[in-house]
Design a protein around this motif. Structure first.
Motif, PDB file in Angstrom:
ATOM      1  N   ILE A 172       0.836  -1.209   0.000  1.00 32.73           N
ATOM      2  CA  ILE A 172       0.000   0.000   0.000  1.00 32.73           C
ATOM      3  C   ILE A 172       0.867   1.253   0.000  1.00 32.73           C
ATOM      4  CG2 ILE A 172      -1.658   1.300   1.385  1.00 32.73           C
ATOM      5  CD1 ILE A 172      -2.838  -1.404   2.246  1.00 32.73           C
ATOM      6  N   PHE A 173       1.927   1.242   0.801  1.00 32.17           N
ATOM      7  CA  PHE A 173       2.803   2.413   0.846  1.00 32.17           C
ATOM      8  C   PHE A 173       3.522   2.613  -0.483  1.00 32.17           C
ATOM      9  CE2 PHE A 173       6.871   4.480   2.063  1.00 32.17           C
ATOM     10  CZ  PHE A 173       6.338   5.686   2.495  1.00 32.17           C
ATOM     11  N   THR A 174       3.849   1.514  -1.141  1.00 39.39           N
ATOM     12  CA  THR A 174       4.470   1.629  -2.463  1.00 39.39           C
ATOM     13  C   THR A 174       3.526   2.308  -3.448  1.00 39.39           C
ATOM     14  OG1 THR A 174       5.789  -0.363  -2.048  1.00 39.39           O
ATOM     15  CG2 THR A 174       5.503   0.306  -4.342  1.00 39.39           C
ATOM     16  N   CYS A 175       2.243   1.999  -3.366  1.00 38.54           N
ATOM     17  CA  CYS A 175       1.250   2.690  -4.213  1.00 38.54           C
ATOM     18  C   CYS A 175       1.257   4.186  -3.940  1.00 38.54           C
ATOM     19  CB  CYS A 175      -0.141   2.111  -3.959  1.00 38.54           C
ATOM     20  SG  CYS A 175      -0.432   0.514  -4.720  1.00 38.54           S
ATOM     21  N   LEU A 176       1.300   4.546  -2.663  1.00 43.56           N
ATOM     22  CA  LEU A 176       1.337   5.970  -2.322  1.00 43.56           C
ATOM     23  C   LEU A 176       2.587   6.627  -2.895  1.00 43.56           C
ATOM     24  CD1 LEU A 176       0.354   8.463  -0.724  1.00 43.56           C
ATOM     25  CD2 LEU A 176       1.633   7.584   1.237  1.00 43.56           C
ATOM     26  N   LEU A 177       3.730   5.964  -2.768  1.00 42.39           N
ATOM     27  CA  LEU A 177       4.965   6.533  -3.299  1.00 42.39           C
ATOM     28  C   LEU A 177       4.867   6.742  -4.810  1.00 42.39           C
ATOM     29  CD1 LEU A 177       7.681   4.502  -1.332  1.00 42.39           C
ATOM     30  CD2 LEU A 177       7.002   6.875  -0.968  1.00 42.39           C
ATOM     31  N   ASP A 178       4.301   5.765  -5.501  1.00 41.39           N
ATOM     32  CA  ASP A 178       4.149   5.905  -6.953  1.00 41.39           C
ATOM     33  C   ASP A 178       3.253   7.083  -7.298  1.00 41.39           C
ATOM     34  OD1 ASP A 178       5.761   3.713  -7.240  1.00 41.39           O
ATOM     35  OD2 ASP A 178       4.113   2.284  -7.503  1.00 41.39           O
ATOM     36  N   GLN A 179       2.145   7.212  -6.576  1.00 43.73           N
ATOM     37  CA  GLN A 179       1.209   8.308  -6.851  1.00 43.73           C
ATOM     38  C   GLN A 179       1.858   9.668  -6.605  1.00 43.73           C
ATOM     39  OE1 GLN A 179      -2.093   7.414  -4.321  1.00 43.73           O
ATOM     40  NE2 GLN A 179      -2.805   5.676  -5.555  1.00 43.73           N
ATOM     41  N   VAL A 180       2.498   9.807  -5.449  1.00 41.27           N
ATOM     42  CA  VAL A 180       3.112  11.095  -5.109  1.00 41.27           C
ATOM     43  C   VAL A 180       4.253  11.398  -6.071  1.00 41.27           C
ATOM     44  CG1 VAL A 180       4.394  12.346  -3.334  1.00 41.27           C
ATOM     45  CG2 VAL A 180       2.428  10.941  -2.697  1.00 41.27           C
ATOM     46  N   SER A 181       5.061  10.391  -6.397  1.00 41.81           N
ATOM     47  CA  SER A 181       6.185  10.603  -7.305  1.00 41.81           C
ATOM     48  C   SER A 181       5.700  11.080  -8.674  1.00 41.81           C
ATOM     49  CB  SER A 181       6.992   9.310  -7.431  1.00 41.81           C
ATOM     50  OG  SER A 181       8.021   9.456  -8.386  1.00 41.81           O
ATOM     51  N   ILE A 182       4.698  10.398  -9.194  1.00 41.89           N
ATOM     52  CA  ILE A 182       4.182  10.783 -10.513  1.00 41.89           C
ATOM     53  C   ILE A 182       3.575  12.177 -10.463  1.00 41.89           C
ATOM     54  CG2 ILE A 182       2.452  10.228 -12.262  1.00 41.89           C
ATOM     55  CD1 ILE A 182       2.866   7.281 -11.558  1.00 41.89           C
ATOM     56  N   TYR A 183       2.825  12.438  -9.407  1.00 39.35           N
ATOM     57  CA  TYR A 183       2.123  13.726  -9.328  1.00 39.35           C
ATOM     58  C   TYR A 183       3.103  14.896  -9.234  1.00 39.35           C
ATOM     59  CZ  TYR A 183      -0.745  17.501  -7.483  1.00 39.35           C
ATOM     60  OH  TYR A 183      -1.354  18.713  -7.276  1.00 39.35           O
ATOM     61  N   ILE A 184       4.067  14.826  -8.315  1.00 37.35           N
ATOM     62  CA  ILE A 184       4.978  15.967  -8.144  1.00 37.35           C
ATOM     63  C   ILE A 184       5.957  16.061  -9.316  1.00 37.35           C
ATOM     64  CG2 ILE A 184       4.729  15.927  -5.645  1.00 37.35           C
ATOM     65  CD1 ILE A 184       7.397  14.543  -5.405  1.00 37.35           C
ATOM     66  N   THR A 185       6.330  14.895  -9.883  1.00 34.27           N
ATOM     67  CA  THR A 185       7.226  14.945 -11.046  1.00 34.27           C
ATOM     68  C   THR A 185       6.524  15.604 -12.239  1.00 34.27           C
ATOM     69  OG1 THR A 185       8.362  12.944 -10.292  1.00 34.27           O
ATOM     70  CG2 THR A 185       8.647  13.577 -12.598  1.00 34.27           C
ATOM     71  N   GLU A 186       5.280  15.224 -12.475  1.00 31.07           N
ATOM     72  CA  GLU A 186       4.530  15.854 -13.557  1.00 31.07           C
ATOM     73  C   GLU A 186       4.319  17.337 -13.282  1.00 31.07           C
ATOM     74  OE1 GLU A 186       0.959  13.678 -14.057  1.00 31.07           O
ATOM     75  OE2 GLU A 186       1.903  12.019 -15.135  1.00 31.07           O
ATOM     76  N   GLY A 187       4.092  17.676 -12.019  1.00 27.84           N
ATOM     77  CA  GLY A 187       3.935  19.092 -11.680  1.00 27.84           C
ATOM     78  C   GLY A 187       5.202  19.878 -11.944  1.00 27.84           C
ATOM     79  N   LEU A 188       6.343  19.297 -11.565  1.00 25.65           N
ATOM     80  CA  LEU A 188       7.615  19.967 -11.844  1.00 25.65           C
ATOM     81  C   LEU A 188       7.872  20.057 -13.346  1.00 25.65           C
ATOM     82  CD1 LEU A 188       9.830  18.332  -9.069  1.00 25.65           C
ATOM     83  CD2 LEU A 188       9.060  20.705  -9.157  1.00 25.65           C
ATOM     84  N   GLU A 189       7.510  19.006 -14.090  1.00 20.38           N
ATOM     85  CA  GLU A 189       7.707  19.040 -15.540  1.00 20.38           C
ATOM     86  C   GLU A 189       6.818  20.100 -16.191  1.00 20.38           C
ATOM     87  OE1 GLU A 189       9.920  17.659 -17.257  1.00 20.38           O
ATOM     88  OE2 GLU A 189      10.759  16.243 -15.815  1.00 20.38           O
ATOM     89  N   ARG A 190       5.600  20.261 -15.692  1.00 14.78           N
ATOM     90  CA  ARG A 190       4.738  21.322 -16.226  1.00 14.78           C
ATOM     91  C   ARG A 190       5.332  22.692 -15.938  1.00 14.78           C
ATOM     92  NH1 ARG A 190       0.652  17.971 -14.131  1.00 14.78           N
ATOM     93  NH2 ARG A 190       0.506  19.273 -12.262  1.00 14.78           N
ATOM     94  N   ALA A 191       5.889  22.838 -14.721  1.00 14.51           N
ATOM     95  CA  ALA A 191       6.539  24.109 -14.397  1.00 14.51           C
ATOM     96  C   ALA A 191       7.776  24.325 -15.273  1.00 14.51           C
ATOM     97  CB  ALA A 191       6.916  24.132 -12.923  1.00 14.51           C
ATOM     98  N   ARG A 192       8.493  23.253 -15.580  1.00 10.76           N
ATOM     99  CA  ARG A 192       9.637  23.361 -16.491  1.00 10.76           C
ATOM    100  C   ARG A 192       9.194  23.744 -17.910  1.00 10.76           C
ATOM    101  NH1 ARG A 192      13.001  18.490 -17.254  1.00 10.76           N
ATOM    102  NH2 ARG A 192      14.154  19.976 -18.536  1.00 10.76           N
ATOM    103  N   ASP A 193       8.019  23.258 -18.294  1.00 12.24           N
ATOM    104  CA  ASP A 193       7.508  23.626 -19.615  1.00 12.24           C
ATOM    105  C   ASP A 193       7.352  25.139 -19.727  1.00 12.24           C
ATOM    106  OD1 ASP A 193       7.452  20.995 -20.311  1.00 12.24           O
ATOM    107  OD2 ASP A 193       5.312  20.713 -19.888  1.00 12.24           O
ATOM    108  N   GLY A 194       6.925  25.774 -18.629  1.00 10.96           N
ATOM    109  CA  GLY A 194       6.828  27.231 -18.637  1.00 10.96           C
ATOM    110  C   GLY A 194       8.183  27.882 -18.835  1.00 10.96           C
ATOM    111  N   LEU A 195       9.215  27.313 -18.152  1.00 13.57           N
ATOM    112  CA  LEU A 195      10.566  27.843 -18.337  1.00 13.57           C
ATOM    113  C   LEU A 195      11.043  27.637 -19.771  1.00 13.57           C
ATOM    114  CD1 LEU A 195      12.159  26.542 -15.002  1.00 13.57           C
ATOM    115  CD2 LEU A 195      11.638  28.924 -15.563  1.00 13.57           C
ATOM    116  N   SER A 196      10.680  26.475 -20.336  1.00 15.03           N
ATOM    117  CA  SER A 196      11.103  26.203 -21.716  1.00 15.03           C
ATOM    118  C   SER A 196      10.404  27.148 -22.696  1.00 15.03           C
ATOM    119  CB  SER A 196      10.783  24.751 -22.078  1.00 15.03           C
ATOM    120  OG  SER A 196      11.498  23.863 -21.237  1.00 15.03           O
ATOM    121  N   GLU A 197       9.134  27.427 -22.486  1.00 17.89           N
ATOM    122  CA  GLU A 197       8.417  28.364 -23.346  1.00 17.89           C
ATOM    123  C   GLU A 197       9.031  29.758 -23.255  1.00 17.89           C
ATOM    124  OE1 GLU A 197       4.267  28.332 -22.647  1.00 17.89           O
ATOM    125  OE2 GLU A 197       4.044  26.169 -22.968  1.00 17.89           O
ATOM    126  N   ALA A 198       9.400  30.154 -22.040  1.00 22.85           N
ATOM    127  CA  ALA A 198      10.033  31.465 -21.869  1.00 22.85           C
ATOM    128  C   ALA A 198      11.389  31.498 -22.566  1.00 22.85           C
ATOM    129  CB  ALA A 198      10.196  31.778 -20.382  1.00 22.85           C
TER     130      ALA A 198
END
Length: 829
Positions: A533-559
């Motif tokens: 169960i904890f591994t599921c949580l780690l996967d969810q949090v990892s994917i969520y924050i990584t995608e969030g950081l990548e979206r924020a990086r997309d803004g830097l790339s557009e700039a």
């Protein structure tokens, strides 16, 4: 006392003292002897005045003047004196002396008489004592003989008793044998009756048809059947394949009779049960206990209970738990319904227990059958309605509760049923392992529980992501498109990482862990399920924050893309105005994306801290029973979060590029050639920072404020160190484009001080040192040419950079500084 001295006689006068001796008697000294009385009787005859004086002195002593010859002295002193001189003072003294001597002699004689008597008595006592001792010795011998006689008598009695007991045992054994023989004769007679034609039970004794002797008939029938079956078995074991025909007929007829009798007793038992006639029920149950230990009666009683045969009871159970409105019940409603139903079941079983205890000879066995039937029929029936196992291939949609609804129902049903098992154990269930039986009711669900729990967490995560994307799309559509740069800013801001979302992930995991703790009885199983169960949580949090950081990086790339178009645009002079506008747009986009990424990094750090705290508080203790589970989960946590760390590192590098690019643009746009080579017009030099410096410091202060807030610890130090080094390098490159005179050198030093004051906020000593060295090198534009040789004596490490700065002096060629410095610093030539 005078009576005690009745034998004492004294003389009448002094002239006749020796004429009459005293006579003392031993008897006078017995009883209440008084010496005063003895003395008075001795001297009364010689001293008669003694008595008179004693009589006259009754009023006290002190008024008697004298006593002479027994008379009171009543005359005067003169006459008394004359009388005393003419007559003896005490004329009776001779008589008294003689009297006392006689008394002494008689007393001696009396003492001798007494001594003689004492010796005689001693001899008599000694003789009697010897006789007494002899008598005691004879008595002791007689008593010893008596004891020996009693011992012999006791041994004889014991022997007679043992003999009598043996005789009694023999008699009892003989009586038992006689009774056994009698019973055997009776059984053989009854067996011969059953040895008729097969199925012919009409010619049996009245015993087997008398309802009042059913118990006796049942006992005899069981004995006959047991005897016949054993005999057939012995013949079969001996190899006789064709046993006696009569025994087979007897066994068949006995079996038919026992079946008929058992059915008759069960019918009577049912009739008594309808009337609540406990005495008759108890009598029937006691008789039926002889048939297969009463199993048929026990099972028959349990099977005829209304809660097992009444369909309305089952329908009522379903309505109580699931309701009757046809809608999907909630877990809380099901929990309340199960509590009510299980309380009703417990009360019913408790009432049945009272009846069973009063009726059956083995109530524990009946209670075990009853409780087992309750769990396997009534409880299982309602559980089958509540727990419908969903398919993992096509799970129900989240709008209809999804897999989470099934898991919540499962946990509620399991918990309430466990409570029912404890209540039934308290009421009584014999030797039945009610807890193990309760576990078996959920075995099919528990086997696939871990897979359903993990699938539920994944389903919830996917639904949440779809919800967030839908919200972001809705906001984007409602906001419209206002230029590409502004659109990029809006997109990145609307898809930021939310700590509340990660908190929701953790809340799902906590709920799953609570169910896991409830449903996993063994520590090893619990640890394995918790880890999954904890591994599921780690996967969810990892994917969520990584995608969030990548979206924020997309803004830097557009700039960054906007900046590249701005650079390309500056190649054409005809589009200068458009280029300036594009540059400002690119700068705004870069600043916005920088802040957005820093916010994303900050929220990413908060999310990771939440997960780590959750692991420390709730997960780690559950993993300790299994060796290596804790370390493995820590490793998985590091691996899962490393993806986010990589994204964050790349994004921070882009942030540095964004800041450096904007600083470079500001320096190129704002820095004028005259800033560091002001004309010598006689006015005082300008000590203010240049406009480019002011713009750059203002930009850095504004944009880095979010970095100071978002970054912490080593991440912050590494970021600011890299940024400070890049800024130092950029400024060095930038200033090499200009020529400096002394007043320009002063203004450059003012700019360097402004930059140095700002980088002190970094709290990075290596960066501060670099800007301090820049301040030192700025002195090459201020001092006279002849002082340059001594300027860097204390700082030889910066001579190479200083030489490049010296070449920027306005008088470098006119003062022939190249030749002068080559002679001073040959290593730099």
């Amino acid at each position: 006392m005078t009576e005690g001295m009745r034998g004492a006689r004294g003389p009448r006068s002094s002239s006749s003292v020796n004429s009459s001796p005293l006579i003392l008697d031993i008897e006078d000294f017995k009883g209440d002897f008084s010496f005063d009385a003895l003395f008075g009787n001795l001297v009364n005859d010689l001293l008669p005045s003694f008595l008179e004086e004693e009589g006259d002195s009754g009023d006290g002593h002190g008024n008697i003047d004298g006593l002479v010859n027994g008379h009171l002295r009543g005359q005067s002193d003169a006459s008394r004196f004359s009388q005393m001189s003419s007559a003896p003072l005490f004329p009776e003294v001779d008589g008294l002396l003689s009297l006392f001597k006689d008394a002494c002699k008689e007393l001696i004689d009396l003492r001798k008489q007494v001594d003689g008597r004492l010796n005689t008595l001693k001899k008599e006592v000694s003789t009697q004592d010897a006789k007494h001792r002899k008598t005691l010795t004879e008595i002791e011998k007689g008593v010893d003989g008596l004891f020996e006689s009693f011992a012999r008598l006791d041994g004889r009695i014991s022997s007679v008793g043992q003999t009598a007991a043996k005789i009694g045992d023999h008699l009892q054994s003989a009586d038992a044998q006689r009774e056994t023989a009698s019973q055997t004769i009776e059984l053989i007679k009854y067996l011969m009756e059953f040895n008729g034609s097969p199925g012919d039970l009409m010619e049996l004794s009245a015993l087997f048809s008398d309802d009042s002797r059913v118990a006796e008939a049942a006992s005899i029938a069981q004995k006959l059947r047991s005897f016949a079956e054993e005999d057939i078995g012995r013949q079969g074991a001996a190899g006789n394949a064709t046993p006696g025909r009569g025994l087979e007929v007897a066994v068949a007829n006995l079996q038919d009779y026992c079946n008929e009798l058992e059915n008759r007793l069960l019918s009577r038992f049912d009739a008594a049960s309808q009337r609540r006639d406990l005495s008759t029920m108890s009598e029937c149950a006691k008789i039926l206990s002889q048939f297969n230990r009463g199993t048929s009666a026990m099972q028959h009683y349990v099977a005829t209970r209304p809660m097992f045969i009444d369909v309305e009871v089952m329908n009522s159970d379903i309505r109580l738990v699931l309701g009757d409105n046809g809608s999907q019940p909630s877990p809380s409603n099901v929990a309340r319904g199960l509590s009510s139903l299980y309380k009703e079941i417990t009360d019913t079983v408790r009432k049945e227990a009272a009846t069973i205890t009063a009726v059956f000879p083995a109530p524990n066995e009946v209670m075990a059958i009853l409780v087992q039937r309750v769990l396997e029929q009534r409880v299982t029936g309602i559980l089958d309605k509540i727990l419908v196992k969903p398919s993992l291939m096509s799970p129900p949609p989240v709008q209809e509760g999804g897999l989470l609804l099934y898991l919540r129902m499962f946990a509620v049903a399991y918990e309430r049923t466990q409570e029912l098992a404890k209540d039934l154990r308290a009421v009584g269930c014999g030797d039945l392992d009610v807890e193990d039986l309760t576990e078996s009711l959920f075995s099919s669900h528990k086997d696939e529980y871990p897979e359903h729990e993990q699938a539920s967490l994944k389903q919830l995560y996917q639904a949440k992501m779809e919800e967030l994307r839908a919200e972001s799309q809705q906001v984007s559509e409602s906001s419209g498109t206002i230029g590409r740069s502004k659109g990029a800013s809006i997109s990145s801001s609307q898809q930021q990482i939310a700590v509340t979302v990660v908190t929701e992930f953790v809340r799902w995991s906590e709920e799953a862990i609570s169910r896991c703790t409830l449903l996993s009885s063994q520590p090893a199983t619990l640890a394995a399920n918790v880890k999954a169960i904890f591994t599921c949580l780690l996967d969810q949090v990892s994917i969520y924050i990584t995608e969030g950081l990548e979206r924020a990086r997309d803004g830097l790339s557009e700039a960054a893309g906007l900046r590249e178009r701005f650079v390309l645009g500056t190649l054409s002079r005809r589009v200068a105005a458009a280029a300036a506008s594009a540059a400002e747009a690119a700068a705004a986009a870069g600043e916005s994306s920088f802040k957005s990424f820093m916010i994303a990094v900050q929220r990413c750090g908060s999310s990771v801290a939440i997960v780590q705290q959750y692991f420390a508080n709730s997960i780690s203790r559950l993993l300790l029973p299994v060796d290596g589970a804790h370390a493995a989960s820590c490793e998985e946590m590091s691996t899962a979060l490393s993806k986010a760390e990589v994204a964050a590192y790349k994004g921070l590098q882009q942030c540095i590029e964004t800041v450096i690019s904007e600083v470079e643009r500001l320096l190129s746009a704002e820095q004028m050639a005259t800033d560091y080579r002001s004309p010598d017009d006689g006015f005082s030099p300008d000590h203010r920072p240049t406009n480019a410096c002011i713009r750059v410091v203002a930009y850095l202060s504004r944009v880095l404020e979010s970095a100071f807030t978002a970054l912490e610890g080593l991440n912050k130090q590494a970021f600011l160190t890299e940024l400070g080094n890049r800024l130092d390098k950029l400024l060095l490159t930038h200033w090499q484009k200009f020529t400096f005179n002394p007043s320009g050198g002063l203004r450059l030093k003012r700019d360097i001080n402004e930059y140095g004051d700002f980088v002190k906020r970094f709290s990075v000593p290596s960066v501060e040192e670099k800007f301090e060295l820049l301040g030192i090198m700025a002195n090459v534009f201020i001092v006279a040419p002849e002082s340059l040789s001594t300027l860097f004596e204390g700082s030889p490490s910066i001579r190479k950079d200083a030489q490049r700065f010296i070449q920027l002096r306005e008088d470098y060629k006119s003062a022939k500084l190249a030749t002068r410095l080559s002679s001073l610093w040959p290593s730099l030539s």
